[in-house]
Design a protein around this motif. Structure first.
Motif, mmCIF file in Angstrom:
data_model
loop_
_atom_site.group_PDB
_atom_site.id
_atom_site.type_symbol
_atom_site.label_atom_id
_atom_site.label_comp_id
_atom_site.label_asym_id
_atom_site.label_seq_id
_atom_site.Cartn_x
_atom_site.Cartn_y
_atom_site.Cartn_z
ATOM 1 N N ALA A 65 -12.011 30.599 7.283
ATOM 2 C CA ALA A 65 -11.119 29.326 7.630
ATOM 3 C C ALA A 65 -11.202 29.324 9.245
ATOM 4 C CB ALA A 65 -9.846 29.532 7.249
ATOM 5 N N LEU A 66 -11.205 30.526 9.833
ATOM 6 C CA LEU A 66 -10.889 30.539 11.233
ATOM 7 C C LEU A 66 -12.593 30.071 11.962
ATOM 8 C CD1 LEU A 66 -9.540 30.880 14.210
ATOM 9 C CD2 LEU A 66 -10.053 33.335 13.659
ATOM 10 N N SER A 67 -13.604 30.557 11.082
ATOM 11 C CA SER A 67 -14.911 30.392 11.791
ATOM 12 C C SER A 67 -15.180 28.824 11.432
ATOM 13 C CB SER A 67 -15.844 31.235 10.910
ATOM 14 O OG SER A 67 -17.287 30.952 11.204
ATOM 15 N N GLU A 68 -14.772 28.257 10.416
ATOM 16 C CA GLU A 68 -14.846 26.878 10.109
ATOM 17 C C GLU A 68 -14.090 26.161 11.058
ATOM 18 O OE1 GLU A 68 -14.350 25.890 6.249
ATOM 19 O OE2 GLU A 68 -15.983 27.304 5.423
ATOM 20 N N ALA A 69 -13.072 26.288 11.339
ATOM 21 C CA ALA A 69 -12.336 25.827 12.366
ATOM 22 C C ALA A 69 -12.665 25.844 13.824
ATOM 23 C CB ALA A 69 -10.757 26.066 12.423
ATOM 24 N N VAL A 70 -13.084 26.939 14.142
ATOM 25 C CA VAL A 70 -13.376 27.087 15.689
ATOM 26 C C VAL A 70 -14.757 26.396 15.872
ATOM 27 C CG1 VAL A 70 -14.477 29.211 15.588
ATOM 28 C CG2 VAL A 70 -12.992 28.734 17.504
ATOM 29 N N ASN A 71 -15.796 26.239 14.884
ATOM 30 C CA ASN A 71 -16.998 25.668 15.340
ATOM 31 C C ASN A 71 -17.089 24.071 14.622
ATOM 32 O OD1 ASN A 71 -18.853 27.922 15.949
ATOM 33 N ND2 ASN A 71 -17.921 28.764 14.410
ATOM 34 N N GLN A 72 -15.911 23.495 14.529
ATOM 35 C CA GLN A 72 -15.831 22.253 13.998
ATOM 36 C C GLN A 72 -15.375 21.367 15.382
ATOM 37 O OE1 GLN A 72 -12.485 22.118 11.483
ATOM 38 N NE2 GLN A 72 -13.835 22.468 9.601
ATOM 39 N N HIS A 73 -16.022 20.194 15.504
ATOM 40 C CA HIS A 73 -16.117 19.322 16.583
ATOM 41 C C HIS A 73 -14.663 18.391 16.121
ATOM 42 C CE1 HIS A 73 -16.838 17.018 20.084
ATOM 43 N NE2 HIS A 73 -16.785 15.901 19.364
ATOM 44 N N PRO A 74 -13.628 18.356 17.398
ATOM 45 C CA PRO A 74 -12.567 17.752 17.031
ATOM 46 C C PRO A 74 -12.792 16.012 16.710
ATOM 47 C CG PRO A 74 -12.015 19.148 18.765
ATOM 48 C CD PRO A 74 -13.831 19.150 18.261
ATOM 49 N N THR A 75 -11.904 15.453 15.910
ATOM 50 C CA THR A 75 -12.165 14.116 15.896
ATOM 51 C C THR A 75 -11.318 13.376 16.938
ATOM 52 O OG1 THR A 75 -10.657 13.906 14.066
ATOM 53 C CG2 THR A 75 -12.896 13.940 13.432
ATOM 54 N N ASP A 76 -10.310 13.856 17.259
ATOM 55 C CA ASP A 76 -9.489 13.458 18.367
ATOM 56 C C ASP A 76 -9.572 14.521 19.574
ATOM 57 O OD1 ASP A 76 -7.423 12.540 19.902
ATOM 58 O OD2 ASP A 76 -6.117 12.274 18.298
ATOM 59 N N PRO A 77 -9.753 13.673 20.813
ATOM 60 C CA PRO A 77 -9.968 14.631 21.961
ATOM 61 C C PRO A 77 -8.695 15.296 22.517
ATOM 62 C CG PRO A 77 -10.500 12.408 22.447
ATOM 63 C CD PRO A 77 -10.417 12.695 20.998
ATOM 64 N N ASP A 78 -7.437 14.652 21.999
ATOM 65 C CA ASP A 78 -6.214 14.948 22.348
ATOM 66 C C ASP A 78 -5.470 16.052 21.252
ATOM 67 O OD1 ASP A 78 -6.161 13.477 24.492
ATOM 68 O OD2 ASP A 78 -5.611 11.748 23.273
ATOM 69 N N ARG A 79 -6.257 16.268 20.067
ATOM 70 C CA ARG A 79 -5.885 17.377 19.324
ATOM 71 C C ARG A 79 -6.924 18.225 19.138
ATOM 72 N NH1 ARG A 79 -4.345 15.011 13.859
ATOM 73 N NH2 ARG A 79 -5.820 13.220 14.237
ATOM 74 N N THR A 80 -6.661 19.416 19.741
ATOM 75 C CA THR A 80 -7.781 20.535 20.019
ATOM 76 C C THR A 80 -7.199 21.869 19.311
ATOM 77 O OG1 THR A 80 -7.373 20.815 22.442
ATOM 78 C CG2 THR A 80 -9.221 19.390 21.646
ATOM 79 N N ARG A 81 -5.959 22.241 19.292
ATOM 80 C CA ARG A 81 -5.528 23.543 19.086
ATOM 81 C C ARG A 81 -5.596 23.890 17.533
ATOM 82 N NH1 ARG A 81 -0.445 25.331 19.996
ATOM 83 N NH2 ARG A 81 0.716 23.536 20.003
ATOM 84 N N ILE A 82 -5.718 25.009 17.507
ATOM 85 C CA ILE A 82 -5.958 25.849 16.113
ATOM 86 C C ILE A 82 -4.835 26.674 16.123
ATOM 87 C CG2 ILE A 82 -7.072 27.361 14.550
ATOM 88 C CD1 ILE A 82 -9.675 26.121 15.938
ATOM 89 N N THR A 83 -3.846 26.460 15.202
ATOM 90 C CA THR A 83 -2.716 27.236 15.295
ATOM 91 C C THR A 83 -2.500 27.910 13.743
ATOM 92 O OG1 THR A 83 -1.152 25.679 14.402
ATOM 93 C CG2 THR A 83 -1.585 25.887 16.813
ATOM 94 N N VAL A 84 -1.641 29.185 13.892
ATOM 95 C CA VAL A 84 -1.432 29.942 12.613
ATOM 96 C C VAL A 84 0.003 29.956 12.408
ATOM 97 C CG1 VAL A 84 -1.781 32.110 11.765
ATOM 98 C CG2 VAL A 84 -3.344 31.320 13.439
ATOM 99 N N ARG A 85 0.370 29.795 11.259
ATOM 100 C CA ARG A 85 1.806 29.980 10.849
ATOM 101 C C ARG A 85 1.968 30.854 9.566
ATOM 102 N NH1 ARG A 85 3.459 24.387 8.787
ATOM 103 N NH2 ARG A 85 2.083 24.589 7.259
ATOM 104 N N SER A 86 3.006 31.737 9.585
ATOM 105 C CA SER A 86 3.431 32.686 8.839
ATOM 106 C C SER A 86 4.910 32.078 7.915
ATOM 107 C CB SER A 86 3.542 34.117 9.377
ATOM 108 O OG SER A 86 4.174 34.962 8.700
ATOM 109 N N GLY A 87 5.773 32.194 8.526
ATOM 110 C CA GLY A 87 6.808 31.622 8.174
ATOM 111 C C GLY A 87 7.335 30.325 8.591
ATOM 112 N N GLY A 88 6.985 29.996 9.852
ATOM 113 C CA GLY A 88 6.962 28.596 10.167
ATOM 114 C C GLY A 88 8.396 28.320 10.926
ATOM 115 N N HIS A 89 9.103 29.135 11.430
ATOM 116 C CA HIS A 89 10.438 28.883 11.974
ATOM 117 C C HIS A 89 10.234 28.024 13.277
ATOM 118 C CE1 HIS A 89 14.107 30.738 10.198
ATOM 119 N NE2 HIS A 89 13.100 30.788 9.320
ATOM 120 N N CYS A 90 9.228 28.288 14.018
ATOM 121 C CA CYS A 90 8.796 27.151 15.046
ATOM 122 C C CYS A 90 9.926 26.597 16.117
ATOM 123 C CB CYS A 90 8.192 25.877 14.428
ATOM 124 S SG CYS A 90 6.694 26.468 13.301
ATOM 125 N N TYR A 91 10.371 27.612 16.728
ATOM 126 C CA TYR A 91 11.600 27.334 17.641
ATOM 127 C C TYR A 91 11.084 26.096 18.703
ATOM 128 C CZ TYR A 91 14.907 30.794 16.058
ATOM 129 O OH TYR A 91 15.682 31.416 15.201
#
Length: 525
Positions: A50-76
């Protein structure tokens, strides 16, 4: 052993899927992302793919480029679910808990929640992580930030037992490797990678898939649990000051983890006056023959210091529902008591701030907390879900058995400022909630630039309670940067780990560990 996967190892959720809205946000409803997709990862091999595919894809939106990881998702903060997120890799399906004879350690997969760990590890092994009281927090974030909980004054932090970590890392050529780093590795880089996950925060170096823990403590057979509350209407400024001073003084004076009092953990819930109550929850090891007397002494010290009479807790307080029928302390099996306290509150929006306290509160700090909680300031502010939670700290935490990335090891209390609201509230109401918490925090630490700067009274902030305001010159005039408040002198070493293991800065957010600046030839800088 819970290795098996009943579902496919990866599931991809796009905007057209009915699951997408729920999976594009975390527990904190303040942050909602619009990623290209969310991928649910069910195995370490799946994480690599999953990470390999994500990091080698070209973003469709130049303003959205981050790849993030969620475990429990509390997200303060918006570190996982932000406007600039392209892909969310959700590891919650990886929730196995088992003994690994190869590493001679207990393995916890990164998607397991606190309650999943407690309810699986303890029945199988009689051991426990000394982690937090919110059941839904994921270990992927909780552990990497240096998680603590009700057993921590007796047994230390979760990271004090971390022996190994498995991480999917992105190489300079954008390939992905799965790396296992242990405390005993002969290579410095691997040892440093393990060290960085003992308090360096999540989302900084790679995608964590598994943790291994050695020498985990046995929790008590029984604990003695107390929960009480006082009516806010019976407090004046003097009585509020006596309560807060007695709480801080007790933990200043009881820091020996070998004494029964050093095994006592307490949470003081300083709610806004509109809540109607101020609360206190305390737990102690009842297997210790002196535990009963130590808890009685603590309650007498705190409750006996003030005129308001304590009663049963009846109001929700922050992330905890009311703990009922425990005004008289009750003896419960440890796992039963842990389940009774486990909560993460409602799904709502929230803002948080933190502080490590090396000493009891000063009179000036108490004055400001009273003013903002008691409506002396913000006279028309009404919010039952605004509070300062003060946790006991120290004891065994301040005697770590191994070198970790958690630098705050001589505090006696940890503060969490909290404010909650509904997403449906007006923009002006939301602004007022945020302004309230910003102002009470800045005034509480007015003598050190509006934040708990590194000094003899305070010792910075907790990375697992992240606060984006620490970046701001408006809200932080201390001279201590956000990374100093979180990491102190450990930050340069964390930067070197970042340069080694995430040289492309794939794992980044507002307060992620920054790549060190390149050395300039001939300057030695």
């Amino acid at each position: 052993m819970t290795h098996g996967h009943a579902f496919p190892p990866m599931t991809t959720i796009g905007p057209g899927d009915k699951r997408y809205p729920a999976l594009s946000r975390g527990f904190n409803q303040r942050w909602i992302a619009s990623p290209e997709y969310v991928r649910l990862v069910g195995s370490p091999a799946g994480a690599v793919r999953a990470l390999s595919e994500a990091v080698n894809q070209h973003p469709t939106d130049p303003d959205r480029t981050r790849i993030t990881v969620r475990s429990g998702g509390h997200c303060y903060e918006d570190f996982v679910c932000g406007d600039d997120v392209r892909v969310i890799l959700d590891v919650s399906p990886m929730c196995g808990v088992y003994y690994d004879p190869g590493l001679e350690a207990y393995c916890v997969e990164a998607g397991a929640s606190n309650w999943h760990v407690y309810s699986h590890l303890y029945p199988l092994s009689g051991r426990a992580l000394p982690g937090g009281s919110c059941y839904s927090v994921g270990t992927g974030g909780h552990v990497t930030g240096g998680g603590f909980g009700l057993l921590s004054r007796q047994h230390g932090l979760t990271v004090d037992y971390l022996y190994a970590v498995e991480v999917a890392v992105v190489r300079p050529n954008r390939t992905v490797d799965l790396v296992v780093a242990t405390r005993d590795d002969p290579g410095t880089n691997l040892r440093d990678l393990l060290w960085a996950h003992t308090g360096g925060g999540g989302g900084n170096f790679g995608l964590v898939t598994r943790f291994w823990f050695r020498d985990l403590p046995e929790p008590p057979r029984n604990v003695r649990l107390a929960a009480l509350a006082w009516k806010w209407s019976e407090f004046d400024k003097a009585e509020f000051g006596k309560l807060v001073t007695a709480f801080g003084g007790y933990f200043r004076d009881h820091q020996d983890p070998d004494e029964a009092s050093g095994k006592l953990f307490a949470m003081l819930k300083l709610n806004h006056v509109s809540n109607g109550e101020i609360g206190l929850v305390a737990q102690i090891d009842d297997d210790d023959p002196n535990g009963k007397d130590a808890l009685a002494d603590f309650l007498a010290t705190v409750d006996g210091a003030i005129k308001p009479e304590s009663g049963q807790m009846s109001a929700p307080m922050g992330e905890h529902p009311p703990v009922r029928d425990m005004r008289t302390p009750r003896v419960l099996p440890w796992l039963t008591a842990t389940q009774a306290l486990n909560s993460s509150g409602e799904n709502r929006c929230g803002k948080y701030k933190s502080a490590y306290m090396r000493k009891p509160f000063t009179p000036a700090q108490i004055d400001e907390m009273w003013a903002y909680l008691g409506n002396v300031r913000y006279k028309d502010y009404v919010n039952k879900e605004a509070l300062i939670q003060v946790d006991s700290y120290g004891a065994a935490i301040n005697h770590p058995p191994h070198d970790t990335a958690v630098p705050q090891r001589d505090s006696i209390m940890k503060m969490q400022f909290q404010v909650y609201w509904k997403r449906t509230e007006t923009a002006s109401a939301i602004d007022r909630h945020i302004k309230w918490i910003r102002d009470i925090y800045r005034k509480t630490f007015a003598t050190s630039g509006g934040v708990p700067a590194i000094n003899d009274l305070t010792d910075g902030c907790y990375i697992n309670y992240p606060d984006g305001d620490l970046d701001s010159g408006e809200w932080n005039t201390s001279g201590d940067k956000w990374y100093t408040l979180y990491y102190k002198a450990a930050y340069p070493r964390l930067q070197q780990v970042k340069r080694c293991w995430d040289p492309l800065d794939v794992f980044r957010h507002q307060q992620s560990v920054r790549l060190p600046k390149a050395r300039v030839e001939g300057t030695g800088s």
